[in-house]
Design an enzyme around this catalytic site. Structure first.
Site, PDB file in Angstrom:
ATOM      1  N   GLY A   1       0.830  -1.201   0.000  1.00 31.89           N
ATOM      2  CA  GLY A   1       0.000   0.000   0.000  1.00 31.89           C
ATOM      3  C   GLY A   1       0.860   1.245   0.000  1.00 31.89           C
ATOM      4  N   GLU A   2       0.367   2.303   0.628  1.00 28.23           N
ATOM      5  CA  GLU A   2       1.064   3.587   0.758  1.00 28.23           C
ATOM      6  C   GLU A   2       1.178   4.347  -0.555  1.00 28.23           C
ATOM      7  OE1 GLU A   2       4.944   3.071   2.465  1.00 28.23           O
ATOM      8  OE2 GLU A   2       4.210   1.922   4.203  1.00 28.23           O
TER       9      GLU A   2
END
Length: 345
Positions: free
Chosen positions: A309-310
């Site tokens: 993610g991120e």
């Protein structure tokens, strides 16, 4: 949130011009593969045969989820605010990849269950200290959902570039994303649920059971906006608003993994033409993402087994966009290079 219709990028005349420009480069037709498709897509988004990318940005949307009270995550909720601190300290993977590719990084508190106080590098758009537990009640009110979407639109209004990537941080958000996916696609919950941050097989079964019970509880939530308010997170709702606003501005949208794709799924149910503006950076290793991409009828650029993610996938795919634009603008044609083209025989 007030939204105008997103315009489809289809333009037969321009498509023909772009195809001619791409095919006249000193290479066999189609030999640059996906880069050729990206070049044509970006040209159509920008309505030109000479597209340009400038001031790329990635926004990381952070928010907490009440459903973590059901034991659906391998990590405690405190990890959300601790990772936000890591972003602010330039210590996370997304910081490294964004810096590497000269991408501006913005971190937004949409609803983290923590008081950060005034912080220079943190955008405060907190709706509340996390959503409610959708296993027992709707995650947010319709008014909160609309406010979050409006916040997303306002974020985009403050940007000056033409490429926007989307990232997220929120313990429990794979549970929300799986619920959104199931409700909006009809794919069985078992095929939507994965390990998230590292659940065991037993933990995945529990997560599935929590979602199935919640879906039964909220059986009357079917329209995209209602599904988002019932099962989503503040970070997901804010992303939806930002995505819609970015497409309305004819920006290139870099879609990351499972959670970001779930936000895009909601946005696409609201405005189908948004898909024209999206580059799906990669297929996440999170179980369910491949099925979600199939449901959207899209193909990711990369397959790196990422599941962080991120916005990390969005940052990693950006050089591919640069390569696509650069070959279209800078590569010689057969005529300019005095290279013989393909025989007509």
């Amino acid at each position: 949130m007030q939204s105008t219709n997103i315009i489809a990028i289809a333009n037969p005349a321009l498509e023909a011009e772009l195809a001619a420009a791409i095919n006249n480069k000193t290479k066999p037709p189609g030999s640059l593969g996906r880069l050729e498709h990206l070049a044509a897509q970006i040209g159509l988004i920008q309505q030109t045969t000479q597209p340009a990318l400038h001031e790329p940005a990635i926004i990381v949307f952070a928010g907490d989820h009440g459903v973590v009270a059901e034991g659906v995550s391998a990590f405690p909720q405190d990890v959300t605010w601790q990772m936000v601190e890591n972003f602010l300290a330039d210590g996370a993977a997304i910081n490294v990849f964004a810096r590497q590719n000269a991408i501006a990084l913005h971190v937004v508190d949409t609803g983290v269950n923590h008081d950060f106080g005034p912080r220079e590098k943190l955008l405060n758009m907190k709706i509340a200290g996390g959503t409610r537990n959708f296993a027992k009640e709707a995650a947010m009110t319709a008014e909160q959902c609309q406010a979050a979407m409006q916040n997303g639109a306002e974020l985009v209004a403050g940007l000056s570039g033409n490429v926007l990537g989307f990232g997220e941080m929120g313990i429990g958000n794979t549970t929300a994303a799986a619920a959104l996916m199931h409700k909006l696609t009809g794919i069985p919950v078992a095929d939507c649920v994965g390990a998230g941050t590292g659940l065991t097989t037993e933990g995945i079964r529990h997560k599935q059971a929590v979602i199935e019970a919640a879906v039964s509880l909220h059986a009357d939530a079917n329209e995209a906006a209602d599904v988002l308010a019932t099962f989503g997170g503040f970070e997901i709702a804010t992303m939806v608003g930002a995505m819609l606003a970015a497409a309305q501005r004819r920006m290139v949208l870099l879609i990351d993994g499972f959670i970001v794709s779930s936000a895009l799924l909601v946005a696409a149910r609201m405005q189908a033409n948004i898909l024209d503006y999206c580059v799906f950076s990669h297929q996440s290793d999170e179980s369910g993402h491949a099925r979600m991409l199939q449901a959207l009828q899209v193909k990711p650029v990369l397959q790196l087994d990422l599941r962080l993610g991120e916005g990390t996938g969005a940052a990693l795919v950006y050089p591919m966009l640069q390569a696509a634009v650069n070959f279209l603008n800078q590569m010689a044609t057969f005529a300019s290079a005095q290279v013989s083209g393909k025989s007509s025989d």
